[in-house]
Write a protein that holds these residues in place. Structure first.
Motif, PDB file in Angstrom:
ATOM      1  N   GLU A   1      26.853 -10.258  11.072  1.00  0.00           N
ATOM      2  CA  GLU A   1      27.911 -11.241  11.063  1.00  0.00           C
ATOM      3  C   GLU A   1      28.699 -11.266  12.362  1.00  0.00           C
ATOM      4  O   GLU A   1      29.422 -12.213  12.634  1.00  0.00           O
ATOM      5  CB  GLU A   1      28.857 -10.993   9.886  1.00  0.00           C
ATOM      6  N   THR A   2      28.577 -10.221  13.175  1.00  0.00           N
ATOM      7  CA  THR A   2      29.374 -10.177  14.400  1.00  0.00           C
ATOM      8  C   THR A   2      28.917 -11.207  15.407  1.00  0.00           C
ATOM      9  O   THR A   2      29.680 -11.593  16.279  1.00  0.00           O
ATOM     10  CB  THR A   2      29.297  -8.787  15.040  1.00  0.00           C
ATOM     11  N   THR A   3      27.680 -11.673  15.309  1.00  0.00           N
ATOM     12  CA  THR A   3      27.189 -12.631  16.287  1.00  0.00           C
ATOM     13  C   THR A   3      27.876 -13.980  16.143  1.00  0.00           C
ATOM     14  O   THR A   3      27.871 -14.787  17.065  1.00  0.00           O
ATOM     15  CB  THR A   3      25.669 -12.807  16.138  1.00  0.00           C
ATOM     16  N   ALA A   4      28.437 -14.262  14.982  1.00  0.00           N
ATOM     17  CA  ALA A   4      29.067 -15.545  14.744  1.00  0.00           C
ATOM     18  C   ALA A   4      30.589 -15.442  14.662  1.00  0.00           C
ATOM     19  O   ALA A   4      31.249 -16.372  14.241  1.00  0.00           O
ATOM     20  CB  ALA A   4      28.527 -16.152  13.449  1.00  0.00           C
ATOM     21  N   SER A  40      38.876 -16.443  18.045  1.00  0.00           N
ATOM     22  CA  SER A  40      40.207 -16.156  17.501  1.00  0.00           C
ATOM     23  C   SER A  40      40.246 -14.818  16.772  1.00  0.00           C
ATOM     24  O   SER A  40      41.314 -14.246  16.590  1.00  0.00           O
ATOM     25  CB  SER A  40      40.631 -17.282  16.546  1.00  0.00           C
ATOM     26  N   ARG A  41      39.084 -14.340  16.349  1.00  0.00           N
ATOM     27  CA  ARG A  41      39.051 -13.080  15.617  1.00  0.00           C
ATOM     28  C   ARG A  41      38.803 -11.884  16.531  1.00  0.00           C
ATOM     29  O   ARG A  41      38.958 -10.738  16.100  1.00  0.00           O
ATOM     30  CB  ARG A  41      37.958 -13.122  14.541  1.00  0.00           C
ATOM     31  N   ILE A  42      38.368 -12.114  17.763  1.00  0.00           N
ATOM     32  CA  ILE A  42      37.978 -10.992  18.625  1.00  0.00           C
ATOM     33  C   ILE A  42      38.759 -10.933  19.928  1.00  0.00           C
ATOM     34  O   ILE A  42      38.353 -10.257  20.859  1.00  0.00           O
ATOM     35  CB  ILE A  42      36.472 -11.038  18.935  1.00  0.00           C
ATOM     36  N   ASP A  43      39.872 -11.633  20.004  1.00  0.00           N
ATOM     37  CA  ASP A  43      40.628 -11.600  21.245  1.00  0.00           C
ATOM     38  C   ASP A  43      41.269 -10.234  21.490  1.00  0.00           C
ATOM     39  O   ASP A  43      41.792  -9.976  22.568  1.00  0.00           O
ATOM     40  CB  ASP A  43      41.685 -12.711  21.284  1.00  0.00           C
ATOM     41  N   TRP A  44      41.210  -9.361  20.489  1.00  0.00           N
ATOM     42  CA  TRP A  44      41.760  -8.016  20.652  1.00  0.00           C
ATOM     43  C   TRP A  44      40.743  -7.036  21.219  1.00  0.00           C
ATOM     44  O   TRP A  44      41.110  -5.928  21.627  1.00  0.00           O
ATOM     45  CB  TRP A  44      42.255  -7.486  19.304  1.00  0.00           C
ATOM     46  N   ILE A  45      39.461  -7.444  21.276  1.00  0.00           N
ATOM     47  CA  ILE A  45      38.417  -6.521  21.703  1.00  0.00           C
ATOM     48  C   ILE A  45      38.635  -6.044  23.142  1.00  0.00           C
ATOM     49  O   ILE A  45      38.573  -4.846  23.441  1.00  0.00           O
ATOM     50  CB  ILE A  45      37.023  -7.171  21.575  1.00  0.00           C
ATOM     51  N   ASP A  46      38.900  -6.965  24.057  1.00  0.00           N
ATOM     52  CA  ASP A  46      39.132  -6.571  25.448  1.00  0.00           C
ATOM     53  C   ASP A  46      40.342  -5.651  25.559  1.00  0.00           C
ATOM     54  O   ASP A  46      40.362  -4.738  26.390  1.00  0.00           O
ATOM     55  CB  ASP A  46      39.325  -7.800  26.342  1.00  0.00           C
ATOM     56  N   GLY A  49      29.552  -0.321  19.889  1.00  0.00           N
ATOM     57  CA  GLY A  49      28.543  -0.677  18.903  1.00  0.00           C
ATOM     58  C   GLY A  49      28.809  -1.965  18.156  1.00  0.00           C
ATOM     59  O   GLY A  49      27.921  -2.472  17.463  1.00  0.00           O
ATOM     60  N   LEU A  50      30.015  -2.540  18.298  1.00  0.00           N
ATOM     61  CA  LEU A  50      30.386  -3.698  17.487  1.00  0.00           C
ATOM     62  C   LEU A  50      29.505  -4.915  17.729  1.00  0.00           C
ATOM     63  O   LEU A  50      29.234  -5.694  16.815  1.00  0.00           O
ATOM     64  CB  LEU A  50      31.855  -4.069  17.743  1.00  0.00           C
ATOM     65  N   PHE A  51      29.068  -5.112  18.966  1.00  0.00           N
ATOM     66  CA  PHE A  51      28.268  -6.281  19.296  1.00  0.00           C
ATOM     67  C   PHE A  51      26.844  -5.900  19.701  1.00  0.00           C
ATOM     68  O   PHE A  51      26.179  -6.638  20.428  1.00  0.00           O
ATOM     69  CB  PHE A  51      28.931  -7.064  20.434  1.00  0.00           C
ATOM     70  N   VAL A  77      26.876   4.546  15.909  1.00  0.00           N
ATOM     71  CA  VAL A  77      26.249   4.118  14.656  1.00  0.00           C
ATOM     72  C   VAL A  77      27.280   3.446  13.746  1.00  0.00           C
ATOM     73  O   VAL A  77      27.015   2.410  13.127  1.00  0.00           O
ATOM     74  CB  VAL A  77      25.600   5.319  13.935  1.00  0.00           C
ATOM     75  N   SER A  78      28.470   4.025  13.673  1.00  0.00           N
ATOM     76  CA  SER A  78      29.533   3.450  12.847  1.00  0.00           C
ATOM     77  C   SER A  78      29.934   2.067  13.343  1.00  0.00           C
ATOM     78  O   SER A  78      30.239   1.170  12.535  1.00  0.00           O
ATOM     79  CB  SER A  78      30.755   4.376  12.842  1.00  0.00           C
ATOM     80  N   GLY A  79      29.940   1.879  14.668  1.00  0.00           N
ATOM     81  CA  GLY A  79      30.256   0.568  15.222  1.00  0.00           C
ATOM     82  C   GLY A  79      29.196  -0.461  14.891  1.00  0.00           C
ATOM     83  O   GLY A  79      29.508  -1.614  14.561  1.00  0.00           O
ATOM     84  N   VAL A  80      27.938  -0.063  14.975  1.00  0.00           N
ATOM     85  CA  VAL A  80      26.835  -0.983  14.688  1.00  0.00           C
ATOM     86  C   VAL A  80      26.822  -1.389  13.219  1.00  0.00           C
ATOM     87  O   VAL A  80      26.785  -2.572  12.878  1.00  0.00           O
ATOM     88  CB  VAL A  80      25.479  -0.346  15.073  1.00  0.00           C
ATOM     89  N   TYR A  81      26.837  -0.407  12.333  1.00  0.00           N
ATOM     90  CA  TYR A  81      26.722  -0.683  10.902  1.00  0.00           C
ATOM     91  C   TYR A  81      28.052  -1.082  10.247  1.00  0.00           C
ATOM     92  O   TYR A  81      28.051  -1.733   9.198  1.00  0.00           O
ATOM     93  CB  TYR A  81      26.153   0.532  10.169  1.00  0.00           C
ATOM     94  N   GLY A  82      29.143  -0.678  10.859  1.00  0.00           N
ATOM     95  CA  GLY A  82      30.434  -0.971  10.248  1.00  0.00           C
ATOM     96  C   GLY A  82      31.196  -2.092  10.919  1.00  0.00           C
ATOM     97  O   GLY A  82      32.398  -2.260  10.672  1.00  0.00           O
ATOM     98  N   ALA A  83      30.517  -2.882  11.751  1.00  0.00           N
ATOM     99  CA  ALA A  83      31.200  -3.931  12.511  1.00  0.00           C
ATOM    100  C   ALA A  83      31.979  -4.883  11.606  1.00  0.00           C
ATOM    101  O   ALA A  83      33.132  -5.231  11.887  1.00  0.00           O
ATOM    102  CB  ALA A  83      30.185  -4.702  13.354  1.00  0.00           C
ATOM    103  N   LYS A  84      31.344  -5.313  10.520  1.00  0.00           N
ATOM    104  CA  LYS A  84      32.007  -6.245   9.609  1.00  0.00           C
ATOM    105  C   LYS A  84      33.327  -5.666   9.105  1.00  0.00           C
ATOM    106  O   LYS A  84      34.353  -6.373   9.057  1.00  0.00           O
ATOM    107  CB  LYS A  84      31.086  -6.556   8.419  1.00  0.00           C
TER     108      LYS A  84
END
Length: 351
Positions: A5-8, A12-18, A68-70, A186-193
Motif C-alpha cells: 500500500e505504500t506505493t500509492a 499529504s500522508r508522507i510529508d513527514w518522511i523527509d 524500509g518503508l518504501f 524488516v519491520s519497515g518493509v512489513y510494517g509500513a502500513k
C-alpha cells in the motif's frame, strides 16, 4: 503484504518522511560529535551526552525502519533497476567516501587513538570504515530482502528477531551490525502500513498523539537511565517505542508547518551523511585549540557546522566537475541515466 500500500500513499500522508530522515541524520551526527568532543576534552558533555545516551535505543532503529518503508517497489521490481539503485548506488558512494576518509586520516596528522594505514584501504570491501557501515548495511539489507521476498513475512520476521537476540560479536562489523539491525529494516518493509497509520492517527488527534509520544519517550528514558536497557528484550521494545514516538511527533510537527528545518536536512541527508566528518572534526579541533572548554558549546557549534556545511558544499559543487562527490556519474549506472540532478536521499535508498 502490508507494504504494497505504500506505493500509492499520497503526498499529504508522507510529508513527514523527509523530516524523520532529517531527525535521524542529526541524531547520527550529534552522537559522533558528542563522543568526539569527549575524546578531545577528556569528559562527556553533560547535556549532549545525556541526549546521546537517551536516543541510542531508537536512533538507528528509526533510521533503518524509515529506510524500509518504501522498499517494496524495489524488492519486487525489475532486477536491473534494483541492482543499480540499491547495490551499485550504495557501493559507489561507500567506496568513494571510504577512500576519501581513510586518505585524509593517513595524510593529515591527528591525535586520535585510531591509527589508519593503507591496510584500511584494502579492507574496504569487507570491513566498513567508521560511520560508512550504514551505507554498506543498507545495501546488504536490500539484497537480503530481495532474496527473501518469496518467503512468508512471519518467517523472515522471526529470522530477524533470532539474529537480534543472538548478540553476535564476531569482530566483523558487517556480520555483527547485520544481525543487530536487520530487524528494523524488516519491520519497515512489513510494517509500513501500520507506520503510516500511526502517523495519520497522530496528525488527526494531535493532543492524544503528543500524550502517547511523551509517555513512550518517558519509558525510554526510564529504561535507559536505570540501565535496564542492557536487557536485550527491553532494548528491542525501547527501539520500537522511541521510533514510534518520533514518527508521531514529527508527523504532528509537519502537519502544523513546524518541521521545515528537519525536512530540509532530510532532503539532503545523503550529502550530510557522506561528508559531515570533516567539518565536524575541523570545528572541534579549532575550538579546543582556541581554549573552549564547555563541551556542550563545542558540541553544539560543531554539530551545526557539520550538518550545514555538506549541504552548502553540495550546492557549490553540483554544477562543477567535482559533482561526482555527491552525484553518481552516468558511467557508474546500469540503467538509463537520469537528469543531472537526481533526487537522492539517504534513507529512501537512493536512485
Amino acid at each position: 503484504m502490508a507494504a504494497t500500500e505504500t506505493t500509492a500513499v499520497s503526498k499529504s500522508r508522507i510529508d513527514w518522511i523527509d523530516a524523520v530522515k532529517g531527525l535521524t541524520i542529526i541524531l547520527v551526527v550529534m552522537e559522533h560529535t558528542t563522543f568526539g568532543v569527549q575524546g578531545a576534552l577528556g569528559h562527556l558533555p553533560p547535556v549532549f551526552g545525556a541526549i546521546a545516551e537517551f536516543a541510542k535505543p531508537f536512533r538507528m532503529p528509526l533510521f533503518f525502519l524509515v529506510a524500509g518503508l518504501f522498499a517494496y517497489k524495489a524488492l519486487y521490481g525489475d532486477l536491473r533497476k534494483f541492482v543499480d539503485g540499491k547495490i551499485v548506488h550504495f557501493a559507489y558512494f561507500y567506496v568513494l567516501w571510504s577512500v576519501i576518509q581513510i586518505g585524509i586520516k593517513i595524510v593529515v596528522p591527528h591525535d586520535g587513538g585510531w591509527q589508519v594505514t593503507y591496510v584500511d584501504l584494502l579492507m574496504i570491501p569487507i570491513q566498513p570504515f567508521a560511520v560508512l557501515w550504514f551505507i554498506y548495511s543498507l545495501a546488504m539489507f536490500f539484497a537480503a530482502m530481495r532474496l527473501l521476498r518469496s518467503a512468508r513475512p512471519v518467517y523472515v520476521f522471526f529470522f530477524a528477531i533470532a539474529l537480534y537476540f543472538m548478540r553476535l560479536d564476531t569482530g566483523w562489523m558487517l556480520i555483527d551490525e547485520f544481525a543487530w539491525r536487520f530487524i528494523w529494516f524488516v519491520s519497515g518493509v512489513y510494517g509500513a502500513k501500520h507506520v503510516f497509520e500511526i502517523a495519520d492517527w497522530a496528525r488527526a488527534r494531535p493532543a492524544s498523539g503528543l500524550l502517547l509520544a511523551a509517555t513512550l519517550l518517558a519509558s525510554v528514558g526510564t529504561v535507559v537511565f536505570s540501565h535496564l536497557i542492557d536487557i536485550r528484550g527491553l532494548e528491542l521494545l525501547m527501539g520500537f517505542a522511541g521510533a514510534g514516538a518520533a514518527v508521531m511527533l514529527v508527523s504532528i510537527a509537519a502537519s502544523n508547518g513546524l518541521a521545515f528545518p528537519l525536512t530540509f536536512v532530510g532532503k539532503h541527508s545523503l550529502y550530510v551523511f557522506l561528508s559531515f566528518f570533516l567539518p565536524m572534526a575541523t570545528t572541534r579541533i579549532a575550538m579546543v585549540k582556541l581554549g573552549f572548554e564547555n563541551g556542550d558549546l563545542v558540541t553544539l557549534v560543531a554539530l551545526t557546522i557539520a550538518v550545514v556545511s555538506p549541504i552548502i558544499g553540495f550546492r557549490i559543487l553540483e554544477k562543477t566537475p567535482l559533482n561526482f562527490l555527491y552525484i553518481r556519474p552516468d558511467m557508474f549506472r546500469l540503467t538509463a541515466p537520469r537528469n543531472f540532478k537526481p533526487n537522492v536521499v539517504m534513507a529512501a535508498g537512493g536512485d
